[in-house]
Structures are given as C-alpha cells and as structure tokens.
Design an enzyme around this catalytic site. Structure first.
Site, PDB file in Angstrom:
ATOM      1  N   CYS A 204       0.831  -1.203   0.000  1.00 11.90           N
ATOM      2  CA  CYS A 204       0.000   0.000   0.000  1.00 11.90           C
ATOM      3  C   CYS A 204       0.870   1.259   0.000  1.00 11.90           C
ATOM      4  CB  CYS A 204      -0.898  -0.001   1.232  1.00 11.90           C
ATOM      5  SG  CYS A 204      -1.881   1.510   1.413  1.00 11.90           S
ATOM      6  N   CYS A 223      -5.298   0.066   6.015  1.00 12.33           N
ATOM      7  CA  CYS A 223      -5.889   1.409   5.995  1.00 12.33           C
ATOM      8  C   CYS A 223      -7.090   1.448   5.054  1.00 12.33           C
ATOM      9  CB  CYS A 223      -4.841   2.462   5.598  1.00 12.33           C
ATOM     10  SG  CYS A 223      -4.378   2.438   3.843  1.00 12.33           S
ATOM     11  N   ASP A 339      19.362  -0.230 -19.134  1.00  8.59           N
ATOM     12  CA  ASP A 339      19.399  -1.393 -18.244  1.00  8.59           C
ATOM     13  C   ASP A 339      18.419  -2.450 -18.755  1.00  8.59           C
ATOM     14  OD1 ASP A 339      19.427  -3.201 -16.181  1.00  8.59           O
ATOM     15  OD2 ASP A 339      18.600  -1.836 -14.679  1.00  8.59           O
TER      16      ASP A 339
END
Length: 415
Positions: A204, A223, A339
């Site tokens: 979260c 939450c 990358d």
C-alpha cells in the site's frame, strides 16, 4: 494569441514541415522545441480556448489517445499528438500544426503530467496505470504515484478518469477529503479493464501494509485504500456504461488490453458529452497506432508488429500474439533505457512450443533470459534473416522502442 505566440506557432509549423520534407522525421518534436524557444508559454497559448483531454500512464497511452481522439471526433475536429511525441515539445507541435480546433486529446508522458496540467488546464485527465519502466533513469512506481498525487491535489475540480484496478492510480487520484471514507466522488470516474500485472502494487502506498486480492477486488490490510466501484466495466466483448447499458466493442486492434483501452476512451468521450452508442462505432476505424499492430506481407509471411517496452507490456504482447513463429528484438539505446535487467521480471514461458527467434543489439541478454525459462530459440542477425527462417504464414514480431523502429524502417526500405 499575443504576437510573439503567433510568430512562434508559425515557425513551429514551418520547422516541422521542413523536417518532414527533408526526411528527418515527422517534425513532432523539433517544431515544438523551436516554438517553445521563441515563446516559453506557447503551449499555454495554444491550449487556450480548447477543451482538452490528457491521457497518461505507463502503458497504453498512445493507443488510448488514438481511440479517445476518434471518439471525441464525433463532436468536431480534434488536435492530437498521434505519433506519440508525448512531452511538451510534442504537444506544442501537435497543437500548432492543427491550427484552431475546438478539442484536443494529448498523450502525456507520466513524468510530465504535472507540467502539462498547468500549461493546458484540461477538461479531463485519464490515468491508465503505473508500473516499472526504465528504472535506470525513471522514478520508482511509488514515487511516480506521489508525483501525480501532488499535482492532482492542486486541481480539485478537475475531471479525472482513473483505473480502479491499479492501487497506485487509485491512491494518486483520490481527493484528500475522500481518503478516509468512500472512494466514490463526483470528480473521479472509475473504469475497470482488469489488471494482469500486479508486481508493482503488492504494498500500500498510503501505509505500507500488504495489499490483498480476491477475484476482481483488492484492498489494503492496514488502511482505507481499496478498489472503488467502477462506473465503466469491460464485460465479455463489450463495455458496461454508468447507466448499466452494455455496448459491444468491435476493434481492429488485438488483445483484451485494447478492449480496456476502448473502455477508457468511451469514458473520456463521455466527459465531453459524447454518448457511448455514438462513440463506440468510431473506435473500430482505428487499425494501427504509430505502426503498432500493423500487418505487412513479405515473401509469403504475414508480419504483425507489436511494441513492448517493460514487463507489464510484454505480458500483454504475449496475450495478443498468435501461437505462431515469433521474433523478439531488444535494444538498449537511450530511448529504451540502458538497463536490460527488467527482462528477468518477464515470464517468457508462454512462448514454449512455438518457433522463437531473437535479434537486436542486446539479443544475448534475451538469450540468457529465455534459457532460464527453458524456451528454445534461434539467434538471427537481421530482420531479413528472420523472415527467411520461418515458413510462410504468420510471423509475430515483439520489440522494444528502437528495435521496433529499426524493423519498421527495414520494412519501409523494402517498400
């Protein structure tokens, strides 16, 4: 517009036209760059008087922008950056080239959304998704969500169309007064197109607790953050609108992900007052998006081009591709990100059982990854060699940015 802006707009159009005439590109960046050098506020001047939609997210921006422009086109002429130049230079060039239009639908790079929000004062913004992308130079997903959240809070009356299936998007789009209670709010319209890629949203962003999922629902275990009730929902081969009416969507674009992009486009068009029944018929006219999904016949092979740039989009590309010979091409030039370690976040096992060929600047990186996934492959040095190596019939091509453009250029040379 002020005289300076008029001059800058004219020079922008001229520079873009010269670039196209000289074969140096489509002019979608250079024109805007020069215009903004002459007048730094040119984008704001060009945006004034238009009803504008901004489309942003990690994946699906270009396709959703094209579909949204087609749908909004029911009302009148729409300015749009159809070639995917999604930074302020591209927006400036697109608006200058279009001249005076009542509407604009602009694809926006997710990093530039705050800047473009301020310059364009849009009627609506669509937030598609957030996932990892070019982490050697870009923000982590949670940082991008915070960037969006901080920008959106400055526009409390802005209409937002947002993805209910992406926890990062929901957190960024939820107005402050709603963050402790119900997530349904008049200024946010939620759509649900499904989210297959979950690996960037297990934690979260509000409290750091785990996010749990069951069927099509998700919620934070610590939450208030949870999936809101969407008003637009992909169902079977169509879309449910907020009234509960179902609209069959017939697209020329492959894959369920594009059905989700179509649902977003319908929601965006509805914010301009376009009825879904009127908008849906216009979506089927979109056949190719900046070369993506294009099909070309060469030497008896029906070649289809698919763009994939990060783990989430490769997952969707495998879903779109038929069970047929498949060419994978990877570069690591500046537009791609340097990358290639993200290849190890992609599950290549869906390619087992088909003929797989690899090419590109970083083909050997791809070879290592395929070997780990136990996917047999053949290395080819050129696109022509790949075409010769497969039997007549379908050839699926999946490539990242510059590899995709290299293959398009090769096909254009043959033309």
């Amino acid at each position: 517009m002020p005289l300076r802006a008029k001059v800058a707009s004219s020079v922008s159009r001229t520079a873009a036209a010269l670039s196209r005439a000289a074969g140096r590109g489509d002019g979608s960046v250079i024109g805007g760059w020069i215009g903004l050098k002459i007048d730094p506020d040119l984008l704001a001047h060009l945006s004034a008087g238009r009803a504008i939609a901004l489309i942003s997210g990690t994946n699906g921006k270009t396709t959703t922008t094209r579909l949204s422009a087609a749908a909004v086109g029911k009302l009148g002429t729409v300015a749009t950056n159809s070639f995917g130049a999604n930074m302020p230079t591209g927006h400036t060039s697109a608006l200058a080239k279009a001249g005076s239009t009542p509407y604009a639908v602009l694809e926006v790079d997710e990093h530039y959304l705050p800047e473009v929000l301020e310059a364009t004062e849009p009627h609506v913004v669509a937030l598609l998704n957030l996932s990892r992308d070019q982490l050697d130079r870009a923000k982590e997903v949670s940082m991008m969500a915070q960037l969006w959240r901080s920008a959106l809070v400055r526009y409390p009356e802005l209409r937002v169309v947002a993805n209910a299936d992406d926890p990062m998007v929901v957190w960024a789009a939820t107005p402050p007064e709603k963050r402790s209670g119900t997530l349904n709010t008049p200024v946010v319209t939620w759509f649900s197109a499904g989210q297959r890629w979950h690996d960037d949203s297990w934690v979260c962003p509000e409290c750091g607790s785990p996010i749990e999922r069951a069927q099509d629902q998700w919620w934070c275990t610590g939450c208030w953050l949870r999936r809101p009730q969407p008003q637009w929902v992909v169902e079977d081969d169509g879309v449910l609108d907020p009234s509960g009416a179902w609209h069959k969507v017939v697209l020329q674009l492959p894959g369920r992900v594009n059905l989700g992009n179509a649902a977003t486009a319908l929601a965006v068009a509805a914010e301009f007052g376009v009825r879904p029944a009127d908008a849906v018929s216009r979506l089927g006219g979109v056949a190719s998006v900046a070369g993506r999904y294009a099909q070309v016949v060469r030497a008896g092979r029906n070649i289809r081009l698919l763009l994939a740039k990060n783990p989430a989009s490769w997952l969707e590309a495998f879903d779109m591709a038929e069970h047929a010979p498949t060419l994978l091409s990877i570069n690591a030039r500046d537009p791609d990100g340097l990358d290639t370690s993200w290849l190890f976040d992609v599950d290549f096992s869906p390619l087992r059982g088909r003929q797989v060929l690899i090419t590109g600047d970083r083909a050997y990186d791809l070879a290592v990854r395929l070997d780990v996934n136990e996917v047999p492959f053949q290395h080819v040095k050129t696109f022509s060699e790949a075409v010769s190596a497969v039997p007549p019939g379908r050839l699926e091509v999946i490539a990242n940015y510059t590899a995709f453009q290299d293959i398009r250029a090769e096909l254009d040379r043959v033309n």
